[in-house]
Design a protein around this motif. Structure first.
Motif, short mmCIF file in Angstrom:
data_model
loop_
_atom_site.label_atom_id
_atom_site.label_comp_id
_atom_site.label_asym_id
_atom_site.label_seq_id
_atom_site.Cartn_x
_atom_site.Cartn_y
_atom_site.Cartn_z
N ASP A 140 -74.54 -40.09 18.48
CA ASP A 140 -73.59 -39.37 19.31
C ASP A 140 -73.82 -39.79 20.76
O ASP A 140 -74.94 -39.73 21.25
CB ASP A 140 -73.88 -37.86 19.14
CG ASP A 140 -72.84 -37.01 19.82
OD1 ASP A 140 -71.95 -37.57 20.47
OD2 ASP A 140 -72.94 -35.78 19.70
N VAL A 141 -72.78 -40.24 21.47
CA VAL A 141 -73.00 -40.68 22.86
C VAL A 141 -72.92 -39.53 23.86
O VAL A 141 -72.96 -39.76 25.05
CB VAL A 141 -72.02 -41.80 23.31
CG1 VAL A 141 -72.43 -43.13 22.76
CG2 VAL A 141 -70.60 -41.43 23.05
N ALA A 142 -72.78 -38.32 23.41
CA ALA A 142 -72.73 -37.19 24.33
C ALA A 142 -73.90 -36.25 24.05
O ALA A 142 -73.72 -35.15 23.57
CB ALA A 142 -71.41 -36.46 24.19
N PRO A 143 -75.15 -36.69 24.35
CA PRO A 143 -76.29 -35.83 24.05
C PRO A 143 -76.41 -34.70 25.07
O PRO A 143 -75.65 -34.63 26.02
CB PRO A 143 -77.48 -36.79 24.16
CG PRO A 143 -77.01 -37.84 25.09
CD PRO A 143 -75.52 -37.91 25.02
N GLN A 164 -81.19 -39.92 7.46
CA GLN A 164 -80.56 -40.64 8.57
C GLN A 164 -81.33 -41.93 8.88
O GLN A 164 -82.56 -41.91 8.96
CB GLN A 164 -80.52 -39.75 9.80
CG GLN A 164 -79.66 -38.52 9.60
CD GLN A 164 -79.67 -37.59 10.79
OE1 GLN A 164 -80.60 -37.59 11.59
NE2 GLN A 164 -78.63 -36.79 10.91
N ILE A 165 -80.59 -42.99 9.08
CA ILE A 165 -81.19 -44.28 9.45
C ILE A 165 -80.45 -44.83 10.68
O ILE A 165 -79.48 -44.23 11.14
CB ILE A 165 -81.16 -45.30 8.28
CG1 ILE A 165 -79.72 -45.55 7.82
CG2 ILE A 165 -82.02 -44.83 7.11
CD1 ILE A 165 -79.57 -46.75 6.91
N GLY A 166 -80.92 -45.97 11.20
CA GLY A 166 -80.26 -46.59 12.36
C GLY A 166 -80.34 -45.69 13.59
O GLY A 166 -81.22 -44.83 13.69
N THR A 167 -79.43 -45.88 14.51
CA THR A 167 -79.46 -45.07 15.74
C THR A 167 -79.27 -43.59 15.42
O THR A 167 -79.75 -42.72 16.14
CB THR A 167 -78.38 -45.53 16.74
OG1 THR A 167 -77.11 -45.53 16.08
CG2 THR A 167 -78.66 -46.92 17.26
N ARG A 168 -78.58 -43.30 14.31
CA ARG A 168 -78.38 -41.91 13.88
C ARG A 168 -79.72 -41.19 13.71
O ARG A 168 -79.86 -40.01 14.02
CB ARG A 168 -77.61 -41.90 12.55
CG ARG A 168 -77.21 -40.53 12.07
CD ARG A 168 -75.86 -40.20 12.65
NE ARG A 168 -75.40 -38.89 12.41
CZ ARG A 168 -74.28 -38.42 12.95
NH1 ARG A 168 -73.54 -39.18 13.71
NH2 ARG A 168 -73.90 -37.19 12.74
N SER A 177 -69.41 -51.08 24.75
CA SER A 177 -70.38 -50.20 24.08
C SER A 177 -71.09 -49.29 25.07
O SER A 177 -71.30 -49.67 26.22
CB SER A 177 -71.41 -50.96 23.26
OG SER A 177 -71.58 -52.26 23.70
N VAL A 178 -71.41 -48.11 24.60
CA VAL A 178 -72.15 -47.13 25.38
C VAL A 178 -73.18 -46.50 24.45
O VAL A 178 -72.84 -46.12 23.33
CB VAL A 178 -71.23 -46.01 25.91
CG1 VAL A 178 -72.04 -45.01 26.74
CG2 VAL A 178 -70.08 -46.57 26.71
N LEU A 179 -74.42 -46.45 24.89
CA LEU A 179 -75.46 -45.83 24.07
C LEU A 179 -76.38 -45.00 24.96
O LEU A 179 -76.67 -45.40 26.08
CB LEU A 179 -76.26 -46.91 23.34
CG LEU A 179 -76.70 -46.55 21.94
CD1 LEU A 179 -75.52 -46.50 20.99
CD2 LEU A 179 -77.71 -47.55 21.42
N PRO A 180 -76.85 -43.86 24.46
CA PRO A 180 -77.77 -43.07 25.29
C PRO A 180 -79.12 -43.75 25.46
O PRO A 180 -79.61 -44.40 24.53
CB PRO A 180 -77.94 -41.76 24.51
CG PRO A 180 -77.14 -41.86 23.29
CD PRO A 180 -76.56 -43.23 23.18
N VAL A 181 -79.69 -43.60 26.64
CA VAL A 181 -81.06 -44.06 26.92
C VAL A 181 -81.88 -42.76 27.01
O VAL A 181 -81.79 -42.04 28.00
CB VAL A 181 -81.09 -44.84 28.26
CG1 VAL A 181 -82.51 -45.21 28.65
CG2 VAL A 181 -80.22 -46.08 28.18
#
Ligand SMILES: Cc1cc2nc3c(=O)[nH]c(=O)nc-3n(C[C@H](O)[C@H](O)[C@H](O)COP(=O)(O)OP(=O)(O)OC[C@H]3O[C@@H](n4cnc5c(N)ncnc54)[C@H](O)[C@@H]3O)c2cc1C
Length: 425
Positions: free
Chosen positions: A169-172, A287-291, A266-270
């Protein structure tokens, strides 16, 4: 929507003894060994690893879009991954080079190192050729548990093991994350660009909106892809401005544009704190990957961890969601605890340093020995690497440095901010 089943005519897997029905467009329920939800980088590479190492397993890879992994380009250093992972990756490579370079205001450096790029169109083609009818495209999963998934069409697919690879989720939660965001354009030029190898970082540009840098990859003699990347406090991308800026970067380099072939965003949380949203609850899919929070907290790269976890899971003898969870629990702590150091770096970069000086962190790392840089990108920095990186941090007030070392301090600051915030009633 019944969902399109990809069929390449190859490698559709052996059928299990359970009731199955694989006719495209049909909506009858089915059952298989492994169901992976999300055909992005993590879901597809995990499916591919299982199909390679356990060819008898009946697999379904379910993707809501009409192509695996959307429209993305991934790069990695060969030292990011092990030899077994390289065997899985080799057929997917779009371009490979034996060196790359970086450019910062105070330094320029080239590295002899195998550097690879995978582009989603090649990725989609190769994964499809290998997995064939095991892939379901245009199929959104609306509901899932540890034993079944329900598609938007109403179709139910049961699985002994269910993996959730739907991406992050990109909106943490506000204040707990910064962002790595990027727009890339693939240009066709009128004449050869003359660039022999990628420029992984070109930070010789005004430092707007955090650490800003360009990244250039030559695809063939007249084609290249240029990214403009930001380590920013916010996820917003001003597309028009960045597209103009990419075009003028190309001009400044003396390259004459013929046409634009493609664009990707692309947008990803840091993350600043541990990813607490990742679930390991019994009854839910694994859950695997960025999830699942398996990505490098500073660079956001997930390819190395994705392949490590795929290898671990494909070694589970009696595969089920529960046995996969139990196995992953044993490996999860060392994988995730290494990220603690990278989150300290993030907090220093974002909270203790001025945004315009953020680039210094990367400049300092790129001045260090090549092996240290390789371990940094692979997410395997040793204790002495960590000390060296922290010791070389850019100048910043001691109190700000100290207060950002511990994750706990950030959580306390945030909760006291919430406690003292005026009520909206
Ligand atoms: C600017 C930038 C550059 C990056 N570059 C690299 C890089 O070079 N190398 C690297 O290792 N990493 C890179 N990353 C980080 C990360 O590895 C990638 O973002 C990677 O694509 C994440 O993979 P994923 O499979 O976890 O998630 P995603 O790629 O987001 O895949 C999730 C998939 O699930 C599908 N999906 C979602 N919901 C459903 C549903 N309900 N039903 C069915 N399907 C669903 C989506 O359509 C999607 O295809 C980069 C990130 C950013 C922001």
């Amino acid at each position: 929507m019944g969902g399109a089943i990809v069929s390449s005519g190859k490698g559709s897997g052996k059928s299990s003894n359970k009731s199955t029905n694989h006719q495209a467009g049909e909506n009858s329920n089915e059952s298989c060994d492994l169901v992976i939800v999300g055909g992005g980088l993590a879901g597809s590479l995990t499916a591919l690893t299982f199909a390679t190492l356990k060819p008898d397993l009946q697999i379904r890879l379910i993707e809501s879009g009409n192509i695996l992994s959307g429209h993305q380009t991934w790069v990695f250093r060969e030292s990011d991954v092990g030899a077994a992972a390289m065997d899985i990756l080799r057929p997917l490579l779009s371009n490979s080079w034996s060196e790359y370079s970086v450019e910062f205001p105070k330094m320029k450096r080239s590295f002899s190192q195998n550097f690879h790029c995978i582009r989603s169109q090649d990725f989609h083609r190769e994964v499809t050729a290998k997995l064939g009818s095991r892939i379901l495209l245009d199929s959104k999963v609306n509901k899932m548990s540890d034993g079944f998934v329900v598609l938007e069409s109403g179709k139910v697919i049961e699985g002994r093991c269910i993996l959730d690879a739907r991406g992050i989720d990109v909106a943490p939660e506000a204040g707990l994350s910064a962002f790595l965001k990027s727009i890339g354009i693939e240009f066709k030029l009128k004449s050869p660009h003359g660039l022999k190898s990628p420029v992984a970082v070109d930070a010789n540009c005004p430092q707007l909106d955090g650490f800003r840098y360009f990244e250039v990859m030559p695809l063939d003699e007249k084609r290249l892809i240029v990214f403009e990347n930001y380590y920013s406090d916010n996820p917003k991308l001003n597309r028009e401005r960045i597209v103009r800026s990419l075009e003028s970067y190309v001009q400044r380099k003396g390259w004459e544009k013929d046409s634009v072939l493609r664009e990707e965003t692309s947008v990803l949380p840091v993350p600043m704190v541990a990813n607490l949203s990742a679930s390991l609850t019994a009854g839910e899919p694994l859950q695997i990957g960025t999830r699942g929070g398996y990505f490098h907290s500073t660079t956001t790269d997930s390819l190395p961890d994705t392949l490590r976890i795929a290898e671990i899971l494909s070694g589970v003898s009696d595969l089920s969601t529960a046995s996969a969870r139990e196995t992953l629990m044993k490996f999860r702590r060392p994988i995730l605890s290494r990220q603690r150091f990278y989150r300290i770096l993030n907090r220093l970069m974002f909270f203790a340093s001025e945004p315009t000086l953020r680039f210094n962190f990367f400049q300092n790392i790129y001045e260090m020995p090549q092996e240290l840089i390789e371990r940094f990108y692979a997410g395997r920095s040793s204790w002495s690497d960590r000390l060296r990186i922290l010791r070389r941090r850019p100048a910043m007030p001691f109190s700000r440095t100290f207060s950002n070392l511990r994750e706990r301090n950030l959580r306390d600051r945030l909760s006291s901010r919430h406690d003292t915030a005026p009520s909206s009633n």
